[in-house]
Design a protein around this motif. Structure first.
Motif, PDB file in Angstrom:
ATOM      1  N   TYR A   1      52.509  46.988  45.326  1.00 31.48           N
ATOM      2  CA  TYR A   1      53.528  47.682  44.524  1.00 31.48           C
ATOM      3  C   TYR A   1      53.485  47.241  43.066  1.00 31.48           C
ATOM      4  CZ  TYR A   1      54.949  48.718  49.237  1.00 31.48           C
ATOM      5  OH  TYR A   1      54.930  49.131  50.548  1.00 31.48           O
ATOM      6  N   THR A   2      52.494  46.440  42.759  1.00 27.74           N
ATOM      7  CA  THR A   2      52.322  45.943  41.395  1.00 27.74           C
ATOM      8  C   THR A   2      50.938  46.359  40.917  1.00 27.74           C
ATOM      9  OG1 THR A   2      53.603  44.008  42.052  1.00 27.74           O
ATOM     10  CG2 THR A   2      52.385  43.853  39.973  1.00 27.74           C
ATOM     11  N   PRO A   3      50.839  46.948  39.751  1.00 31.37           N
ATOM     12  CA  PRO A   3      49.505  47.322  39.262  1.00 31.37           C
ATOM     13  C   PRO A   3      48.712  46.092  38.826  1.00 31.37           C
ATOM     14  CG  PRO A   3      51.187  47.870  37.641  1.00 31.37           C
ATOM     15  CD  PRO A   3      51.913  47.346  38.833  1.00 31.37           C
ATOM     16  N   PHE A   4      47.459  46.084  39.169  1.00 24.65           N
ATOM     17  CA  PHE A   4      46.570  45.008  38.745  1.00 24.65           C
ATOM     18  C   PHE A   4      45.522  45.592  37.809  1.00 24.65           C
ATOM     19  CE2 PHE A   4      47.541  43.443  43.269  1.00 24.65           C
ATOM     20  CZ  PHE A   4      48.669  42.757  42.847  1.00 24.65           C
ATOM     21  N   GLU A   5      44.843  44.683  37.142  1.00 21.79           N
ATOM     22  CA  GLU A   5      43.791  45.131  36.222  1.00 21.79           C
ATOM     23  C   GLU A   5      42.428  44.711  36.761  1.00 21.79           C
ATOM     24  OE1 GLU A   5      44.873  43.499  32.404  1.00 21.79           O
ATOM     25  OE2 GLU A   5      45.816  45.410  31.893  1.00 21.79           O
ATOM     26  N   LEU A   6      41.431  45.479  36.369  1.00 20.59           N
ATOM     27  CA  LEU A   6      40.070  45.145  36.784  1.00 20.59           C
ATOM     28  C   LEU A   6      39.221  44.930  35.540  1.00 20.59           C
ATOM     29  CD1 LEU A   6      38.391  44.937  39.458  1.00 20.59           C
ATOM     30  CD2 LEU A   6      37.438  47.151  38.822  1.00 20.59           C
ATOM     31  N   GLU A   7      38.562  43.796  35.525  1.00 20.10           N
ATOM     32  CA  GLU A   7      37.698  43.462  34.406  1.00 20.10           C
ATOM     33  C   GLU A   7      36.261  43.370  34.930  1.00 20.10           C
ATOM     34  OE1 GLU A   7      38.122  40.518  30.605  1.00 20.10           O
ATOM     35  OE2 GLU A   7      38.623  39.700  32.565  1.00 20.10           O
ATOM     36  N   ILE A   8      35.350  43.876  34.111  1.00 20.19           N
ATOM     37  CA  ILE A   8      33.936  43.846  34.492  1.00 20.19           C
ATOM     38  C   ILE A   8      33.205  42.926  33.530  1.00 20.19           C
ATOM     39  CG2 ILE A   8      31.837  45.250  34.700  1.00 20.19           C
ATOM     40  CD1 ILE A   8      34.256  47.516  35.178  1.00 20.19           C
ATOM     41  N   ARG A   9      32.404  42.078  34.103  1.00 16.76           N
ATOM     42  CA  ARG A   9      31.652  41.147  33.254  1.00 16.76           C
ATOM     43  C   ARG A   9      30.149  41.381  33.444  1.00 16.76           C
ATOM     44  NH1 ARG A   9      31.607  35.186  35.199  1.00 16.76           N
ATOM     45  NH2 ARG A   9      29.991  36.104  36.503  1.00 16.76           N
TER      46      ARG A   9
ATOM     47  N   PHE B   1      29.616  39.631  28.446  1.00 19.21           N
ATOM     48  CA  PHE B   1      30.308  40.777  27.836  1.00 19.21           C
ATOM     49  C   PHE B   1      31.343  41.278  28.837  1.00 19.21           C
ATOM     50  CE2 PHE B   1      26.209  40.342  25.955  1.00 19.21           C
ATOM     51  CZ  PHE B   1      26.430  40.540  24.595  1.00 19.21           C
ATOM     52  N   PHE B   2      32.561  41.462  28.346  1.00 21.49           N
ATOM     53  CA  PHE B   2      33.672  41.852  29.230  1.00 21.49           C
ATOM     54  C   PHE B   2      34.158  43.259  28.880  1.00 21.49           C
ATOM     55  CE2 PHE B   2      33.610  37.257  28.955  1.00 21.49           C
ATOM     56  CZ  PHE B   2      33.707  36.884  30.280  1.00 21.49           C
ATOM     57  N   ILE B   3      34.343  44.041  29.890  1.00 22.45           N
ATOM     58  CA  ILE B   3      34.821  45.413  29.691  1.00 22.45           C
ATOM     59  C   ILE B   3      35.951  45.665  30.690  1.00 22.45           C
ATOM     60  CG2 ILE B   3      34.196  47.863  29.699  1.00 22.45           C
ATOM     61  CD1 ILE B   3      31.235  46.878  29.501  1.00 22.45           C
ATOM     62  N   LYS B   4      37.047  46.192  30.195  1.00 24.31           N
ATOM     63  CA  LYS B   4      38.180  46.502  31.069  1.00 24.31           C
ATOM     64  C   LYS B   4      37.948  47.862  31.731  1.00 24.31           C
ATOM     65  CE  LYS B   4      41.487  43.831  30.737  1.00 24.31           C
ATOM     66  NZ  LYS B   4      42.300  42.893  30.037  1.00 24.31           N
ATOM     67  N   ALA B   5      38.153  47.931  33.030  1.00 23.01           N
ATOM     68  CA  ALA B   5      37.993  49.211  33.730  1.00 23.01           C
ATOM     69  C   ALA B   5      39.216  50.066  33.446  1.00 23.01           C
ATOM     70  CB  ALA B   5      37.856  48.974  35.225  1.00 23.01           C
ATOM     71  N   ASP B   6      39.011  51.187  32.792  1.00 24.77           N
ATOM     72  CA  ASP B   6      40.172  51.999  32.417  1.00 24.77           C
ATOM     73  C   ASP B   6      40.651  52.882  33.558  1.00 24.77           C
ATOM     74  OD1 ASP B   6      37.915  53.462  32.337  1.00 24.77           O
ATOM     75  OD2 ASP B   6      38.334  54.468  30.432  1.00 24.77           O
ATOM     76  N   LYS B   7      39.735  53.222  34.463  1.00 27.08           N
ATOM     77  CA  LYS B   7      40.157  54.078  35.584  1.00 27.08           C
ATOM     78  C   LYS B   7      40.252  53.235  36.835  1.00 27.08           C
ATOM     79  CE  LYS B   7      38.613  58.511  33.978  1.00 27.08           C
ATOM     80  NZ  LYS B   7      37.630  59.566  34.085  1.00 27.08           N
ATOM     81  N   PHE B   8      41.301  52.506  36.920  1.00 29.10           N
ATOM     82  CA  PHE B   8      41.477  51.663  38.101  1.00 29.10           C
ATOM     83  C   PHE B   8      42.960  51.620  38.424  1.00 29.10           C
ATOM     84  CE2 PHE B   8      42.329  47.597  40.178  1.00 29.10           C
ATOM     85  CZ  PHE B   8      41.441  47.690  41.229  1.00 29.10           C
ATOM     86  N   ASN B   9      43.320  52.056  39.600  1.00 29.96           N
ATOM     87  CA  ASN B   9      44.723  52.046  39.994  1.00 29.96           C
ATOM     88  C   ASN B   9      44.842  51.553  41.426  1.00 29.96           C
ATOM     89  OD1 ASN B   9      47.403  52.373  40.424  1.00 29.96           O
ATOM     90  ND2 ASN B   9      47.433  54.605  40.197  1.00 29.96           N
TER      91      ASN B   9
END
Lengths: 479, 463
Positions: A391-399, A408-416
């Motif tokens: 019930y809490t949104p989390f974030e996904l980071e790609i390295r 190099f780090f990139i945030k996944a924008d399409k992740f729910n």
């Protein structure tokens, strides 16, 4: 070429993961602060790290514990406990009760409110407890007669009139203060709607056995929702199902009102008694759990440990089945942690991961080559193996990490992750824009899920996880 | 007006119901007839009627037990056992093995075949538990599973075996056990050699050739324990099993620590998902003395294995009383959930129906078992009041499409007879296995069931 890498050999469904907003809880204050049960054996050295999936301490306290005078709020004991146990990695949840059922806790609602003139009822001893007294004093069992004659002298406990304007006025003030203190405290998981009924369970079975009106109950729900803007509020199923002299339409009206306020749901004492007329899992109204778990967490409380045994818990299988059927995120044992763990270790371990969300990855797909400044597709195939969504949104980071160690780090924008419902595989496709300054060469692709600074652990082997909680999934060549 | 009647309040998910082609089985003959284990403590008059969901006796025998001479087959012991236990409602399944590991069972494959010149080797365990070839003829004899003589006589044996039992309604399935130690499809306690997949296919073909009606079940090790062989061969063999419509089994899911396996301890769950589409999946838990409460995780591991593998059958491997004493609640829990377990959540129909006109009824079915049913049953409706009874079949009913953990809305049409008297009628539904004239129990409270196996679920007015 787009290469799909099978990650199933790396799935680890045995290691217990400790993740936020899910798992077991311990009834720390239990039926008010005055009772010492379930914490009186503590030496101060315990951290219960060996308890699989222990997430938080449930603070079931009485209104009178906190507000000894109309203008005095004493949170010192709660603050002390939260300071001590939050350092050990635990969170907390609350229920504030207004009616207990023993002499030593006669006034769960503050006595000063009674003295101010708030209406209520003194509940007499039961016939089983004092049969002679009943026969000689009254000859009948009328609570009204009892209250009129000797209620304030021989009572066991006081049940407030939950609809009295004085009661509601001061409850409003109390909840305002309560929310002011904890509504933004990240250590608090949820607040139980506990201001109505015996032990805050939403029924008056051990009290007047006269239900408050639907409007009164709606007011209780509303007051919680008004003040707690940032916490999940969880109502008891008995708040709906155990209303005496109430039509199904009224129950539906109250249920829909609570639902529209975004509440979660809880069942107390699923293992107390034999529940002959209930299904195997003992939950009386599973359809309410089906409905409400979509919006907020489900919580199951197992009953005081002395009230269940191997046979009514069926070696723990009833608990397992209840958690699965009710889509539970939290489950609370109701005894000393050591005692519960000793008798029920494998059920505790089994549910530690399965309560709430429990994420794993089945595959990752990416082109074998990618180009700096160009988009790069990364498709991950997820499964939530838990019993409930998060019930809490989390974030996904790609390295992306080169063989030379450049990262190099990139945030996944399409992740729910909120879309990850149990037992469904979901493919998440992200188009990543690679940084211009990336040197060409071979890179490992790793991911990390987080809630702020907290990593969300995945059901994947530790062999592909590094010390920063990144899971390395595949390799790619940057051209 | 069409009314939907919820049947949730009459559902019963606690009473263990006994239904065919699913449930627990007891290793009755275990590693051949010569060993007495697991049946030697059964008291006279004990039929385990208190064992929740006990479906059948698993007869794990040796080829040499039933073919003492090339031209003599002796089924007398089997027949005696079947005669005794079928009276108490039990069915049976078979595995016929060709290699055991106990020196007292040196020849699981008949000795006369060895004496005829069939290839093979003797194996003995050394002090450290290792397996050595014994040139002196000690230990146990593993046949050369590819030897033409072996295959010729295996073919003849299976022909005889099938002529006796294929299609017998008392036989649930045949476990393909002619290859590997204890019939488990691997040679780990023998030559540790993997025979060519052409040989393995021949074993499958011989079984399939003779058993045309009774389901066949192959062990997962038969497909996956091909030592040092390429994955492509495993895939070829797997596909061959699929094409033969075989079911699948895993032996000894509770043996060993198996750190690399999943919680459920089944090494190849994907094989179960594939093969269970056409025939039953079967889990065997290993000898009870080989595992502990910790390994079984209080039985939760057993449940997860059954759920993951879509198991229809599960075999405990110990004395029934000892098993039940330790694992009563797991046994009870799985009794209903192994295989199919049918609920009717609701029925909808018009509140009245007309004589000599169609009537639509809409059922919501749910299979809360772990597997589909592989046997097609018949559905009948009964309309009854004090004066009249009418029973009709619903030919479009197909229970085999009810997959595990799924709900299905199904609409059926029947026709009310023109001579049916007007009045209020109870509507009842019954599910039956025609071949055995057995009524299938539904998860509905017993007080709604009549003596003919119909469950009363609604009422309707006939005009």
């Amino acid at each position: 070429m787009l290469i799909k890498k099978d990650l199933t050999p790396f799935i680890d469904d045995k290691k217990v993961l400790k993740n936020p907003h899910k798992g077991w809880y311990w009834h720390y204050y239990d039926n008010g602060m005055k009772r010492k049960w379930y914490r009186d054996r503590l030496t101060g050295n315990e951290d219960y790290k060996e308890f699989p999936g222990l997430n938080h301490l449930y603070l079931r306290i009485d209104w009178s514990d906190i507000q000894p005078q109309p203008d005095e709020f004493d949170w010192s004991e709660v603050d002390r406990v939260m300071d001590e146990w939050s350092k050990k990695g635990y969170r907390f949840s609350f229920r504030m009760c207004c009616s207990e059922t023993n002499e030593t806790q006669c006034f769960a609602t503050p006595e000063w409110l009674y003295k101010m003139g708030c209406k209520g009822t003194f509940i007499p001893p039961t016939k089983e407890e004092n049969p002679t007294w009943w026969t000689t004093k009254f000859g009948d069992d009328s609570i009204e007669v009892f209250n009129r004659i000797v209620g304030d002298t021989y009572h066991r406990y006081w049940e407030p009139d939950y609809s009295d304007p004085l009661f509601l006025k001061y409850l409003d003030i109390f909840l305002e203060k309560f929310a002011e203190k904890y509504d933004n405290d990240p250590r608090v998981e949820f607040v139980d709607l506990g201001t109505y009924g015996n032990w805050g369970e939403g029924h008056v079975c051990f009290g007047t056995r006269k239900s408050a009106s639907i409007e009164t109950l709606k007011t209780h729900a509303y007051l919680h929702a008004k003040h707690f803007k940032n916490k999940f509020i969880i109502m008891n199923d008995d708040f709906i199902t155990h209303l005496y002299d109430c039509t199904e339409e009224d129950k539906k009206e109250l249920y829909d009102f609570c639902k529209s306020l975004g509440m979660g749901i809880r069942d107390d004492s699923i293992i107390a008694g034999d529940y002959i007329h209930r299904p195997y899992h003992t939950i009386e109204a599973p359809e309410m759990f089906d409905d409400l778990h979509i919006q907020a967490p489900v919580d199951l409380e197992l009953g005081h440990y002395w009230s269940y045994n191997r046979d009514n818990a069926k070696d723990g299988l009833v608990i397992m089945e209840a958690a699965r059927r009710a889509h539970a995120t939290y489950a609370g044992f109701h005894t000393y942690p050591e005692d519960y763990l000793k008798d029920n270790y494998y059920v505790v371990e089994y549910l530690a991961n399965r309560l709430g969300y429990w994420y794993t990855l089945h595959s990752v797909s990416a082109n074998s080559e990618a180009y700096t400044c160009c988009p790069m597709l990364l498709e991950t195939e997820w499964e939530n193996m838990g019993f409930a969504p998060a019930y809490t949104p989390f974030e996904l980071e790609i390295r992306l990490k080169s063989t030379d160690g450049d990262e190099f780090f990139i945030k996944a924008d399409k992740f729910n992750n909120l879309d990850f419902y149990p037992n469904k595989r979901i493919k998440v496709r992200n188009i990543l824009r690679l940084p211009e300054n990336m040197p060409q060469g071979k890179y490992s692709v790793a991911i990390k899920m987080t809630e702020g600074e907290t990593p969300i652990l995945l059901a994947l082997s530790d062999n592909i996880k590094d010390e920063n909680d990144f899971y390395t999934l595949t390799d790619i060549t940057i051209m | 007006m069409i009314q939907k009647h919820s049947l949730i309040s009459i559902a019963d998910d606690k009473t263990v119901i006994k239904n065919p082609h699913k449930g627990w089985y007891w290793h009755y003959y275990d590693n051949g007839m010569k060993r007495q284990w697991y049946r030697d403590k059964t008291a006279e008059g004990e039929y385990y009627d208190k064992f929740p969901g006990l479906n059948h006796l698993y007869l794990r025998i040796d080829w040499s037990d039933v073919q003492p001479e090339p031209d003599r087959f002796d089924w007398s012991e089997i027949e005696r056992t079947m005669d005794k236990w079928k009276k108490y409602g039990y069915t049976f399944s078979f595995r016929v093995c060709c290699h055991e590991s106990w020196p007292t069972q040196c020849f699981a494959t008949p000795k006369w075949l060895y004496e005829m010149g069939c290839g093979g080797n003797f194996f003995i365990r050394d002090a450290n538990g290792g397996i050595l070839t014994d040139e002196n003829g000690g230990g146990t004899w593993e046949p050369d599973y590819a030897d033409p003589l072996f295959l010729k006589y295996l073919d003849l044996f299976l022909e005889e075996f099938a002529s006796k039992f294929d299609g017998n309604p008392l036989i649930e399935y045949i476990d393909i056990g002619s290859y590997g130690i204890w019939g488990e499809g691997h040679t780990y306690f023998g030559s540790k050699k993997c025979f060519g997949i052409d040989v393995l296919k021949k074993h499958l073909i011989i079984h399939s050739k003779h058993f045309k009606k009774t389901p066949l079940i192959v062990n997962d090790d038969f497909i996956m324990q091909l030592y040092n062989r390429p994955e492509s061969e495993k895939e070829e063999l797997r596909d061959f099993c699929i094409s033969l419509g075989l079911g699948i089994r895993d032996d000894s899911v509770l043996v060993g620590a198996w750190d690399y396996k999943k919680y459920h301890n089944v090494e190849f769950p994907e094989l179960f998902l594939t093969l269970s589409k056409s025939a039953p999946a079967n889990i065997e838990l290993a000898h009870l003395n080989h595992y502990t409460k910790e390994q079984a995780k209080d039985g939760l591991r057993v449940i997860e294995a059954a759920r993951t593998c879509r198991a229809s059958y599960m075999g405990f491997h110990g004395y029934p009383d000892e098993w039940l004493e330790k694992y009563y609640y797991v046994t009870e829990y799985l009794a209903n959930r192994l295989g199919y377990w049918y609920f009717i959540n609701s029925v909808a129909h018009n509140d009245c129906a007309l004589k000599d006109a169609p009537l639509m009824l809409e059922f919501e079915w749910e299979n809360r078992g772990f597997a589909p049913c592989y046997t097609k049953y018949e559905m009948k409706l009964k309309f009854r009041n004090n004066d009249y009874e009418y029973i009709c079949a619903i030919p479009e009913f197909d229970n085999t499409e009810f997959m595990e953990d799924q709900k299905y809305i199904k609409r059926y049409l029947t026709r009310i007879p023109k001579d049916m008297p007007a009045g209020i009628y109870d509507i009842s539904v019954g599910i039956f296995e025609a071949a055995t004239n057995t009524s299938i129990n539904l998860a509905i409270k017993n007080e709604y069931k009549d003596q003919d196996g119909f469950y009363r679920i609604s009422q309707i007015e006939i005009r």
